[in-house]
Motif scaffolding. Sequence first.
Motif, PDB file in Angstrom:
ATOM      1  N   LEU A 179      31.325 108.065  38.540  1.00  0.00           N
ATOM      2  CA  LEU A 179      31.239 106.720  37.958  1.00  0.00           C
ATOM      3  C   LEU A 179      30.360 105.792  38.791  1.00  0.00           C
ATOM      4  CD1 LEU A 179      34.908 106.254  36.759  1.00  0.00           C
ATOM      5  CD2 LEU A 179      32.875 106.576  35.336  1.00  0.00           C
ATOM      6  N   ARG A 219      26.809 106.692  38.092  1.00  0.00           N
ATOM      7  CA  ARG A 219      26.439 106.175  36.769  1.00  0.00           C
ATOM      8  C   ARG A 219      26.186 104.674  36.830  1.00  0.00           C
ATOM      9  NH1 ARG A 219      30.427 105.918  31.543  1.00  0.00           N
ATOM     10  NH2 ARG A 219      28.965 104.946  30.139  1.00  0.00           N
ATOM     11  N   HIS A 220      27.052 103.961  37.543  1.00  0.00           N
ATOM     12  CA  HIS A 220      26.886 102.514  37.680  1.00  0.00           C
ATOM     13  C   HIS A 220      25.543 102.183  38.319  1.00  0.00           C
ATOM     14  CE1 HIS A 220      27.805  98.313  38.435  1.00  0.00           C
ATOM     15  NE2 HIS A 220      27.381  98.513  39.666  1.00  0.00           N
ATOM     16  N   MET A 228      29.064  97.915  27.974  1.00  0.00           N
ATOM     17  CA  MET A 228      29.101  99.358  28.201  1.00  0.00           C
ATOM     18  C   MET A 228      30.436  99.760  28.830  1.00  0.00           C
ATOM     19  SD  MET A 228      26.880 101.862  30.668  1.00  0.00           S
ATOM     20  CE  MET A 228      27.808 101.322  32.094  1.00  0.00           C
ATOM     21  N   TYR A 229      30.905  98.974  29.808  1.00  0.00           N
ATOM     22  CA  TYR A 229      32.187  99.294  30.441  1.00  0.00           C
ATOM     23  C   TYR A 229      33.356  99.114  29.475  1.00  0.00           C
ATOM     24  CZ  TYR A 229      30.025  99.909  35.002  1.00  0.00           C
ATOM     25  OH  TYR A 229      29.271 100.376  36.036  1.00  0.00           O
ATOM     26  N   LEU A 230      33.310  98.101  28.646  1.00  0.00           N
ATOM     27  CA  LEU A 230      34.370  97.928  27.649  1.00  0.00           C
ATOM     28  C   LEU A 230      34.383  99.091  26.662  1.00  0.00           C
ATOM     29  CD1 LEU A 230      34.213  94.096  26.929  1.00  0.00           C
ATOM     30  CD2 LEU A 230      36.154  95.373  27.861  1.00  0.00           C
ATOM     31  N   GLU A 247      22.824  99.876  36.384  1.00  0.00           N
ATOM     32  CA  GLU A 247      22.965  98.459  36.700  1.00  0.00           C
ATOM     33  C   GLU A 247      21.635  97.715  36.744  1.00  0.00           C
ATOM     34  OE1 GLU A 247      24.598  97.343  40.499  1.00  0.00           O
ATOM     35  OE2 GLU A 247      23.623  99.037  41.479  1.00  0.00           O
ATOM     36  N   LEU A 296      26.002  95.416  30.527  1.00  0.00           N
ATOM     37  CA  LEU A 296      26.782  96.247  31.430  1.00  0.00           C
ATOM     38  C   LEU A 296      28.278  96.096  31.140  1.00  0.00           C
ATOM     39  CD1 LEU A 296      26.212  98.195  33.779  1.00  0.00           C
ATOM     40  CD2 LEU A 296      26.500  96.259  35.333  1.00  0.00           C
ATOM     41  N   GLN A 297      28.720  94.864  30.925  1.00  0.00           N
ATOM     42  CA  GLN A 297      30.120  94.627  30.583  1.00  0.00           C
ATOM     43  C   GLN A 297      30.483  95.284  29.254  1.00  0.00           C
ATOM     44  OE1 GLN A 297      30.551  90.393  30.739  1.00  0.00           O
ATOM     45  NE2 GLN A 297      30.957  90.378  32.946  1.00  0.00           N
ATOM     46  N   SER A 333      33.186 102.134  27.137  1.00  0.00           N
ATOM     47  CA  SER A 333      33.615 103.345  27.852  1.00  0.00           C
ATOM     48  C   SER A 333      35.127 103.360  28.019  1.00  0.00           C
ATOM     49  CB  SER A 333      32.947 103.412  29.228  1.00  0.00           C
ATOM     50  OG  SER A 333      31.559 103.530  29.112  1.00  0.00           O
ATOM     51  N   THR A 334      35.689 102.219  28.392  1.00  0.00           N
ATOM     52  CA  THR A 334      37.136 102.124  28.563  1.00  0.00           C
ATOM     53  C   THR A 334      37.839 102.335  27.231  1.00  0.00           C
ATOM     54  OG1 THR A 334      36.852 100.606  30.419  1.00  0.00           O
ATOM     55  CG2 THR A 334      39.010 100.631  29.363  1.00  0.00           C
TER      56      THR A 334
END
Length: 102
Positions: free
Chosen positions: A41, A44-45, A60-62, A49, A57-58, A64-65
Amino acid sequence: MEVSTEALVEMLCEVEAEDPIAYADLPFGERELRRLVMTSLVERHHAVEAAMSDSDLQAMYLLSTAKLVLENLVLHARLLLLQGQPVDVQSVLASYTLKGKK
């Protein structure tokens, strides 16, 4: 990202302590698995980034989660069904919500 991978692994252990993962008798070490996942992770970040805006980016993280939570929920529901237990999606989902954490 300024935090070391090892520090993140320690934080992951702390987070997991609140809602432990049942590793059971899987043929790999829990700590090593955490380290491998966190290393992946972090890599990947770092790869994305610089190429993405903060809002992208936020998002993408949401996303993914959300995919991981959905996949975990489906696997949990399947396990319950295989055990002959009823599946109440709201109950299963409660463990992923702030309301479900007490």
